[in-house]
Design a protein around this motif. Structure first.
Motif, PDB file in Angstrom:
ATOM      1  N   LYS A 166       0.839  -1.195   0.000  1.00 27.96           N
ATOM      2  CA  LYS A 166       0.000   0.000   0.000  1.00 27.96           C
ATOM      3  C   LYS A 166       0.881   1.254   0.000  1.00 27.96           C
ATOM      4  N   ASP A 167       0.248   2.411   0.027  1.00 28.74           N
ATOM      5  CA  ASP A 167       0.990   3.671   0.101  1.00 28.74           C
ATOM      6  C   ASP A 167       0.303   4.582   1.117  1.00 28.74           C
ATOM      7  N   MET A 168       0.189   4.080   2.355  1.00 27.86           N
ATOM      8  CA  MET A 168      -0.440   4.879   3.410  1.00 27.86           C
ATOM      9  C   MET A 168       0.485   5.993   3.873  1.00 27.86           C
ATOM     10  N   GLN A 169       1.799   5.705   3.895  1.00 22.80           N
ATOM     11  CA  GLN A 169       2.775   6.746   4.208  1.00 22.80           C
ATOM     12  C   GLN A 169       3.141   7.432   2.892  1.00 22.80           C
ATOM     13  N   LYS A 170       2.423   8.493   2.601  1.00 18.84           N
ATOM     14  CA  LYS A 170       2.572   9.142   1.306  1.00 18.84           C
ATOM     15  C   LYS A 170       3.990   9.687   1.102  1.00 18.84           C
ATOM     16  N   ASP A 171       4.482   9.560  -0.129  1.00 18.85           N
ATOM     17  CA  ASP A 171       5.833  10.004  -0.463  1.00 18.85           C
ATOM     18  C   ASP A 171       5.880  11.520  -0.661  1.00 18.85           C
ATOM     19  N   THR A 172       7.090  12.072  -0.549  1.00 19.15           N
ATOM     20  CA  THR A 172       7.284  13.518  -0.666  1.00 19.15           C
ATOM     21  C   THR A 172       8.416  13.815  -1.636  1.00 19.15           C
ATOM     22  N   TRP A 173       8.169  14.720  -2.570  1.00 23.03           N
ATOM     23  CA  TRP A 173       9.226  15.157  -3.487  1.00 23.03           C
ATOM     24  C   TRP A 173      10.079  16.213  -2.792  1.00 23.03           C
TER      25      TRP A 173
END
Length: 261
Positions: A166-173
């Motif tokens: 999943k991607d619950m911990q959203k990524d950051t640019w």
């Protein structure tokens, strides 16, 4: 006499407000569920079903902890569940609105502190329990409980991402970072690195993609803010014991349980 009438009217208005909120929220959830069934989006149907179950949470808390939830606090809990599950997940507000997740984590810190506060304060007030805790101690316990819940939730998010993709911990640019690993002399001195381009599997990115760290720390920080705010409310409540604005957010022990001996 007039004061008593105003108090009764206030209680009735609060109950009616709570009932109206429950009816509207449940109707919206059922409406969204029907739409998702027609679209054959079974994941969202499951979320809607889970939301209907979670809406029973305030009643379960009141029953299990033998407490009374103020109408204001209970309405906040119900709206929080709807905002997190239906608006956030089903309607994708987490992606559409940048600050949606931050807002919910702040409220989560507030609500978790309320639960922690209630568990200690009701014991402190119970006639069968020999406890006399200072207001500051109760507030600190509520704060620590809230932060613990926040950390456990981040553990859950990481586990879902790591084990289930999943991607619950959203990524950051990010466009720059600091790292000791890039020091050419091997010294324990961070090197400032401005990212101009990153290539992954032949695809060129103009920024570096952080995997969850920024999101996690930001979530914990806003949880901290919510916990601090409620802890201050708790201090005010204890010192005034049941009076003032703070009483709208503080669960209290039911009178029949307080006198139980």
């Amino acid at each position: 006499m007039k004061g008593d009438k105003k108090k009764i009217l206030s209680i009735e208005y609060g109950s009616k407000s709570k009932m109206i909120v429950y009816i509207i929220i449940r109707a919206l959830v059922i409406g969204v569920m029907i739409a998702q069934i027609l679209n054959k989006n079974w994941d969202n149907v499951f979320i809607c079903g889970l939301t209907l179950i979670l809406l029973l949470l305030p009643s379960l808390l009141s029953y299990q902890l033998k407490i009374v939830l103020p109408n204001t606090l209970e309405i906040i809990i119900v709206c929080f569940i709807f905002a997190a599950e239906i608006l956030g997940e089903v309607q994708e507000y987490y992606v559409i609105f940048e600050g949606w997740d931050d807002m919910l984590h702040t409220i989560n810190g507030f609500l978790a502190a309320a639960v922690g506060f209630a568990m200690i304060d009701v014991l402190n007030e119970h006639e069968r329990v020999s406890m006399t805790l200072s207001p500051a101690f109760v507030a600190v316990v509520a704060f620590c409980f809230s932060m613990t819940i926040g950390v456990l939730w981040e553990f859950f998010e990481f586990s879902m991402d790591y084990f289930f993709g999943k991607d619950m911990q959203k990524d950051t640019w990010i466009s720059s970072f600091h790292s000791v690993a890039l020091n050419p002399e091997g010294a324990n001195v961070p090197v400032d690195m401005n990212v101009e381009s990153v290539t992954v599997n032949g695809q060129r990115w103009e920024q570096y993609l952080d995997i969850g760290l920024y999101d996690t720390m930001k979530d914990l920080f806003v949880n901290f803010v919510g916990a601090v705010v409620f802890s201050v409310f708790g201090l005010i409540y204890i010192k005034n014991r049941g009076r003032g604005f703070a009483a709208r957010f503080i669960p209290r022990l039911r009178e029949d349980k307080k006198k139980e001996g």
